[in-house]
Design an enzyme around this catalytic site. Structure first.
Site, PDB file in Angstrom:
ATOM      1  N   SER A 194       0.816  -1.221   0.000  1.00 12.43           N
ATOM      2  CA  SER A 194       0.000   0.000   0.000  1.00 12.43           C
ATOM      3  C   SER A 194       0.845   1.266   0.000  1.00 12.43           C
ATOM      4  CB  SER A 194      -0.968   0.000   1.200  1.00 12.43           C
ATOM      5  OG  SER A 194      -1.807  -1.134   1.177  1.00 12.43           O
ATOM      6  N   ARG A 195       2.052   1.178  -0.514  1.00 12.25           N
ATOM      7  CA  ARG A 195       2.964   2.321  -0.621  1.00 12.25           C
ATOM      8  C   ARG A 195       3.357   2.890   0.742  1.00 12.25           C
ATOM      9  NH1 ARG A 195       3.225   0.152  -4.803  1.00 12.25           N
ATOM     10  NH2 ARG A 195       3.183   1.063  -6.887  1.00 12.25           N
TER      11      ARG A 195
END
Length: 216
Positions: A194-195
């Site tokens: 999710s970065r």
């Protein structure tokens, strides 16, 4: 039909291969870099010592891929033609940044610092370890200069191969040698889902390293 920009915007990878926690990283960035480099060597990374060197000339950035050829307690060592574009840029503005990216491991390392030439003895020692063809190639290439054709390069190479045919070792050109980047900051980046990536930056304060976590 999607245009090219739309196709690019849909490309993404979810990073899931590792983590970088303070409890595992330690307070010494050189030790962590050695560990990551060794793990890159042991993985499927092609040329794990490849990095992007970024320099500045006339307030304009410039970047290219090089190979790391030495690492000691002082800094990171690489070699080049002193009269090349990057050589001229580092002569005018002796600071640089190095970026390593190991895609299989979802890792990168960013290093920033001051640049100095290594000693002539260190440059000669490394030059003598290079393959003979690369030694002659250093004489052949006026790196970054414009040439008329590939044939010009090959003709010059043939002439210099004959010139050095009975010379061993091939002498180092006076315009060729090494640089050492003395790091002022070293950032380790580990991709996460999710970065929400892990980023630890080590900043040199006098003779000590300060470690901090950066937001992704």
């Amino acid at each position: 039909m999607k245009n090219k920009d739309e196709q690019l915007s849909g490309m993404r990878v979810n990073y899931t291969k590792g983590q970088l926690l303070e409890s595992e990283a330690g307070m010494e960035p050189f030790a962590l870099f050695h560990q990551w480099m060794q793990e890159a060597k042991e993985s499927e990374v092609k040329e794990p010592n490849a990095f992007t060197l970024s320099t500045i000339k006339d307030q304009k950035p410039s970047a290219r891929i090089l190979l790391l050829k030495g690492l000691d307690d002082a800094g990171f060592v690489f070699f080049s033609n002193y009269l090349s574009h990057k050589g001229e840029e580092m002569a005018q503005n002796p600071v640089a940044a190095m970026t390593f990216f190991w895609d299989h491991m979802e890792r990168q390392v960013r290093i920033e610092g001051q640049i100095e030439k290594v000693s002539e003895e260190e440059s000669i020692q490394y030059f003598n370890s290079r393959p003979r063809g690369s030694q002659i190639g250093a004489w052949v290439s006026n790196q970054s200069s414009v040439i008329q054709s590939r044939e010009v390069l090959e003709e010059k190479n043939a002439l210099l191969e004959e010139k050095f045919r009975e010379v061993n070792p091939v002498p180092k050109p006076p315009y060729w040698g090494g640089y050492r980047l003395f790091p002022e900051s070293i950032e380790f980046w580990q991709g996460r889902p999710s970065r929400l990536h892990d980023r630890l930056i080590y900043t040199k304060k006098e003779n000590n390293w300060i470690r901090e976590r950066l937001s992704p």
